[in-house]
Design a protein around this motif. Structure first.
Motif, PDB file in Angstrom:
ATOM      1  N   TRP A 102     -13.177   1.759   3.206  1.00 54.37           N
ATOM      2  CA  TRP A 102     -13.769   1.578   4.527  1.00 54.37           C
ATOM      3  C   TRP A 102     -12.977   2.448   5.509  1.00 54.37           C
ATOM      4  O   TRP A 102     -11.745   2.460   5.472  1.00 54.37           O
ATOM      5  CB  TRP A 102     -13.687   0.114   4.944  1.00 54.37           C
ATOM      6  N   VAL A 103     -13.683   3.183   6.362  1.00 57.99           N
ATOM      7  CA  VAL A 103     -13.019   4.115   7.275  1.00 57.99           C
ATOM      8  C   VAL A 103     -13.594   3.981   8.688  1.00 57.99           C
ATOM      9  O   VAL A 103     -14.761   3.637   8.863  1.00 57.99           O
ATOM     10  CB  VAL A 103     -13.157   5.585   6.798  1.00 57.99           C
ATOM     11  N   THR A 104     -12.752   4.289   9.667  1.00 54.47           N
ATOM     12  CA  THR A 104     -13.240   4.352  11.043  1.00 54.47           C
ATOM     13  C   THR A 104     -14.050   5.636  11.203  1.00 54.47           C
ATOM     14  O   THR A 104     -13.946   6.556  10.390  1.00 54.47           O
ATOM     15  CB  THR A 104     -12.075   4.343  12.048  1.00 54.47           C
ATOM     16  N   GLU A 105     -14.840   5.678  12.250  1.00 53.97           N
ATOM     17  CA  GLU A 105     -15.719   6.827  12.504  1.00 53.97           C
ATOM     18  C   GLU A 105     -14.937   8.136  12.518  1.00 53.97           C
ATOM     19  O   GLU A 105     -15.388   9.152  11.988  1.00 53.97           O
ATOM     20  CB  GLU A 105     -16.442   6.631  13.839  1.00 53.97           C
ATOM     21  N   ILE A 112      -8.309   5.669  10.251  1.00 52.34           N
ATOM     22  CA  ILE A 112      -7.906   4.465   9.533  1.00 52.34           C
ATOM     23  C   ILE A 112      -8.774   4.334   8.295  1.00 52.34           C
ATOM     24  O   ILE A 112      -9.999   4.398   8.369  1.00 52.34           O
ATOM     25  CB  ILE A 112      -8.030   3.222  10.430  1.00 52.34           C
ATOM     26  N   ARG A 113      -8.101   4.170   7.148  1.00 54.35           N
ATOM     27  CA  ARG A 113      -8.787   4.087   5.859  1.00 54.35           C
ATOM     28  C   ARG A 113      -8.273   2.872   5.114  1.00 54.35           C
ATOM     29  O   ARG A 113      -7.091   2.786   4.813  1.00 54.35           O
ATOM     30  CB  ARG A 113      -8.533   5.365   5.060  1.00 54.35           C
ATOM     31  N   ARG A 114      -9.179   1.933   4.855  1.00 55.98           N
ATOM     32  CA  ARG A 114      -8.779   0.684   4.204  1.00 55.98           C
ATOM     33  C   ARG A 114      -9.447   0.598   2.841  1.00 55.98           C
ATOM     34  O   ARG A 114     -10.657   0.520   2.730  1.00 55.98           O
ATOM     35  CB  ARG A 114      -9.180  -0.504   5.061  1.00 55.98           C
ATOM     36  N   GLU A 115      -8.627   0.564   1.802  1.00 50.41           N
ATOM     37  CA  GLU A 115      -9.126   0.418   0.442  1.00 50.41           C
ATOM     38  C   GLU A 115      -9.022  -1.056   0.062  1.00 50.41           C
ATOM     39  O   GLU A 115      -7.935  -1.639   0.084  1.00 50.41           O
ATOM     40  CB  GLU A 115      -8.304   1.261  -0.525  1.00 50.41           C
ATOM     41  N   LEU A 116     -10.161  -1.652  -0.269  1.00 47.80           N
ATOM     42  CA  LEU A 116     -10.197  -3.028  -0.755  1.00 47.80           C
ATOM     43  C   LEU A 116     -10.331  -2.954  -2.268  1.00 47.80           C
ATOM     44  O   LEU A 116     -11.375  -2.574  -2.785  1.00 47.80           O
ATOM     45  CB  LEU A 116     -11.368  -3.797  -0.139  1.00 47.80           C
ATOM     46  N   ARG A 117      -9.284  -3.287  -2.968  1.00 43.45           N
ATOM     47  CA  ARG A 117      -9.255  -3.138  -4.425  1.00 43.45           C
ATOM     48  C   ARG A 117      -9.846  -4.356  -5.126  1.00 43.45           C
ATOM     49  O   ARG A 117      -9.824  -5.467  -4.603  1.00 43.45           O
ATOM     50  CB  ARG A 117      -7.817  -2.926  -4.879  1.00 43.45           C
ATOM     51  N   ALA A 118     -10.328  -4.151  -6.314  1.00 39.26           N
ATOM     52  CA  ALA A 118     -10.947  -5.221  -7.109  1.00 39.26           C
ATOM     53  C   ALA A 118      -9.950  -6.323  -7.467  1.00 39.26           C
ATOM     54  O   ALA A 118     -10.347  -7.462  -7.709  1.00 39.26           O
ATOM     55  CB  ALA A 118     -11.570  -4.638  -8.373  1.00 39.26           C
ATOM     56  N   ASP A 119      -8.659  -6.023  -7.456  1.00 44.47           N
ATOM     57  CA  ASP A 119      -7.648  -7.026  -7.812  1.00 44.47           C
ATOM     58  C   ASP A 119      -7.246  -7.918  -6.636  1.00 44.47           C
ATOM     59  O   ASP A 119      -6.312  -8.704  -6.732  1.00 44.47           O
ATOM     60  CB  ASP A 119      -6.414  -6.360  -8.430  1.00 44.47           C
ATOM     61  N   ASN A 154      -1.427  10.007   9.244  1.00 47.56           N
ATOM     62  CA  ASN A 154      -0.637  10.621   8.172  1.00 47.56           C
ATOM     63  C   ASN A 154       0.207   9.609   7.408  1.00 47.56           C
ATOM     64  O   ASN A 154       1.009  10.000   6.562  1.00 47.56           O
ATOM     65  CB  ASN A 154       0.287  11.698   8.762  1.00 47.56           C
ATOM     66  N   ARG A 155       0.075   8.329   7.726  1.00 47.29           N
ATOM     67  CA  ARG A 155       0.894   7.292   7.087  1.00 47.29           C
ATOM     68  C   ARG A 155       0.121   6.624   5.951  1.00 47.29           C
ATOM     69  O   ARG A 155      -0.653   5.704   6.177  1.00 47.29           O
ATOM     70  CB  ARG A 155       1.308   6.237   8.109  1.00 47.29           C
ATOM     71  N   PRO A 156       0.314   7.051   4.712  1.00 40.23           N
ATOM     72  CA  PRO A 156      -0.312   6.355   3.590  1.00 40.23           C
ATOM     73  C   PRO A 156       0.335   4.982   3.436  1.00 40.23           C
ATOM     74  O   PRO A 156       1.521   4.806   3.735  1.00 40.23           O
ATOM     75  CB  PRO A 156      -0.022   7.252   2.388  1.00 40.23           C
ATOM     76  N   SER A 157      -0.450   4.011   3.022  1.00 35.74           N
ATOM     77  CA  SER A 157       0.061   2.652   2.805  1.00 35.74           C
ATOM     78  C   SER A 157       0.802   2.101   4.019  1.00 35.74           C
ATOM     79  O   SER A 157       1.850   1.463   3.892  1.00 35.74           O
ATOM     80  CB  SER A 157       0.955   2.613   1.561  1.00 35.74           C
ATOM     81  N   LEU A 213     -15.297  -0.336  10.773  1.00 35.18           N
ATOM     82  CA  LEU A 213     -15.078   0.510   9.604  1.00 35.18           C
ATOM     83  C   LEU A 213     -16.367   0.608   8.807  1.00 35.18           C
ATOM     84  O   LEU A 213     -17.072  -0.381   8.618  1.00 35.18           O
ATOM     85  CB  LEU A 213     -13.960  -0.072   8.733  1.00 35.18           C
ATOM     86  N   HIS A 214     -16.660   1.818   8.353  1.00 37.21           N
ATOM     87  CA  HIS A 214     -17.881   2.094   7.605  1.00 37.21           C
ATOM     88  C   HIS A 214     -17.526   2.369   6.152  1.00 37.21           C
ATOM     89  O   HIS A 214     -16.501   2.991   5.860  1.00 37.21           O
ATOM     90  CB  HIS A 214     -18.606   3.298   8.215  1.00 37.21           C
TER      91      HIS A 214
END
Length: 76
Positions: free
Chosen positions: A2-5, A9-16, A25-28, A67-68
Motif C-alpha cells: 500500500w502506498v501514498t499517492e 510511504i510504502r506499507r507492506e502487509l505480509r501474509a505472516d 529513503n528510510r526502509p523499514s 494508501l492505495h
C-alpha cells in the motif's frame, strides 16, 4: 503493498501478520504486526505503539494518510 499517492510511504502487509513501512529513503522505518477484522486493521509497532486503519472504497485510511494498493512485481 500500500502506498501514498506520492509514493513516499510504502506499507507492506505480509501474509505472516507482520508489516514493514518505508518512508522516503528510510526502509523499514516502522515494523510490527497487524490484525484484520472486517475492513479494520490494528497495528502494533515493535516499539509498542498501537494504531488502527480502515479500508474504505479500496483505499487504506490510516490517521491522515490514504494508501492505495499496488501489486509488487517480484523478480525471478
Amino acid at each position: 503493498m500500500w502506498v501514498t499517492e506520492d509514493g513516499d510511504i510504502r506499507r507492506e502487509l505480509r501474509a505472516d501478520g507482520r508489516y514493514d513501512e518505508a518512508r522516503g529513503n528510510r526502509p523499514s522505518a516502522y515494523t510490527g504486526r497487524y490484525t484484520v477484522t472486517g475492513n479494520r486493521l490494528q497495528y502494533v509497532d515493535d516499539s509498542g505503539f498501537i494504531a488502527t486503519g480502515e479500508v474504505r472504497d479500496g483505499v487504506l485510511h490510516h490517521e491522515h494518510l490514504a494508501l492505495h494498493r499496488r501489486e509488487e512485481r517480484r523478480q525471478s
